[in-house]
Design a protein around this motif. Sequence first.
Motif, mmCIF file in Angstrom:
data_model
loop_
_atom_site.group_PDB
_atom_site.id
_atom_site.type_symbol
_atom_site.label_atom_id
_atom_site.label_comp_id
_atom_site.label_asym_id
_atom_site.label_seq_id
_atom_site.Cartn_x
_atom_site.Cartn_y
_atom_site.Cartn_z
ATOM 1 N N VAL A 273 -0.346 -3.311 -1.726
ATOM 2 C CA VAL A 273 -0.947 -2.450 -2.749
ATOM 3 C C VAL A 273 -2.450 -2.407 -2.520
ATOM 4 N N GLU A 274 -2.962 -1.211 -2.238
ATOM 5 C CA GLU A 274 -4.403 -1.034 -2.066
ATOM 6 C C GLU A 274 -5.088 -0.811 -3.408
ATOM 7 N N THR A 275 -4.561 0.139 -4.180
ATOM 8 C CA THR A 275 -5.176 0.449 -5.469
ATOM 9 C C THR A 275 -4.113 0.732 -6.519
ATOM 10 N N LYS A 276 -4.493 0.487 -7.764
ATOM 11 C CA LYS A 276 -3.687 0.857 -8.938
ATOM 12 C C LYS A 276 -4.499 1.882 -9.704
ATOM 13 N N TRP B 70 0.327 4.740 -11.296
ATOM 14 C CA TRP B 70 0.799 4.744 -9.930
ATOM 15 C C TRP B 70 0.022 3.735 -9.098
ATOM 16 N N ILE B 71 0.625 3.390 -7.967
ATOM 17 C CA ILE B 71 -0.016 2.509 -6.992
ATOM 18 C C ILE B 71 -0.069 3.251 -5.668
ATOM 19 N N ILE B 72 -1.052 2.911 -4.872
ATOM 20 C CA ILE B 72 -1.182 3.474 -3.530
ATOM 21 C C ILE B 72 -1.221 2.298 -2.570
ATOM 22 N N GLY B 73 -0.419 2.394 -1.526
ATOM 23 C CA GLY B 73 -0.363 1.304 -0.566
ATOM 24 C C GLY B 73 0.278 1.737 0.736
ATOM 25 N N VAL C 214 5.693 -3.365 -15.947
ATOM 26 C CA VAL C 214 5.780 -3.551 -14.495
ATOM 27 C C VAL C 214 4.428 -3.255 -13.865
ATOM 28 N N TYR C 215 3.796 -2.171 -14.268
ATOM 29 C CA TYR C 215 2.489 -1.792 -13.741
ATOM 30 C C TYR C 215 1.463 -2.918 -13.946
ATOM 31 N N ASN C 216 1.480 -3.535 -15.126
ATOM 32 C CA ASN C 216 0.522 -4.599 -15.428
ATOM 33 C C ASN C 216 0.732 -5.851 -14.588
ATOM 34 N N LEU C 217 1.949 -6.084 -14.107
ATOM 35 C CA LEU C 217 2.222 -7.272 -13.296
ATOM 36 C C LEU C 217 1.862 -7.105 -11.828
ATOM 37 N N ILE C 218 1.686 -5.877 -11.387
ATOM 38 C CA ILE C 218 1.350 -5.611 -9.979
ATOM 39 C C ILE C 218 -0.135 -5.873 -9.765
ATOM 40 N N LYS C 219 -0.454 -6.565 -8.680
ATOM 41 C CA LYS C 219 -1.844 -6.916 -8.353
ATOM 42 C C LYS C 219 -2.297 -6.194 -7.088
ATOM 43 N N GLU C 220 -3.512 -5.701 -7.107
ATOM 44 C CA GLU C 220 -4.093 -5.083 -5.913
ATOM 45 C C GLU C 220 -4.282 -6.145 -4.832
ATOM 46 N N GLY C 221 -4.033 -5.750 -3.579
ATOM 47 C CA GLY C 221 -4.206 -6.662 -2.457
ATOM 48 C C GLY C 221 -3.004 -7.552 -2.180
ATOM 49 N N GLN D 70 12.578 -0.387 -7.414
ATOM 50 C CA GLN D 70 12.619 -1.838 -7.497
ATOM 51 C C GLN D 70 11.388 -2.411 -6.807
ATOM 52 N N ILE D 71 10.885 -3.504 -7.356
ATOM 53 C CA ILE D 71 9.746 -4.193 -6.753
ATOM 54 C C ILE D 71 9.953 -5.689 -6.921
ATOM 55 N N SER D 72 9.549 -6.439 -5.907
ATOM 56 C CA SER D 72 9.726 -7.886 -5.951
ATOM 57 C C SER D 72 8.606 -8.546 -5.159
#
Length: 131
Positions: A43-46, A59-62, A84-91, A115-117
């Motif tokens: 993940v580059e950016t949120k 959305w995320i870009i990666g 789900v969006y809040n749990l995703i970290k950039e980098g 799905q994301i893991s």
Amino acid sequence: MFTNKKFLFGFLAFTILVIWYFFFFLSSNSEKNQGITMALFKVETKQDYTKPGEYTEMWIIGYNAAEDEGNRERYKIFIEEAMVYNLIKEGKEYMISARSFRKDKDYGYAYELNQISNQVEYQIRGKGRIK
């Protein structure tokens, strides 16, 4: 008379199979059925956009971190759930599965997250008990 019924039944069955075959291939090549699955999606950016009182887009870009740097494609993946969006970290790197839902002028396709893991941290499975 019996021969005509066999011929008619055979012709009808063949026609149904041909129609089903072309329907399957036409629908599998449509933009709504393009899918991606990656084990090392970085993940580059949120980003998010909120139109007050109407909707929020997240959305995320990666990219696929397993590909060579010169061959990397960027992907834009929309997320429906804010939790789900809040749990995703950039980098960070994730295993993801997504499917396209429309064309995107900058990224080819816009995808929606299936799905994301996180592959590094401990994952819990199954249902928890609540008393």
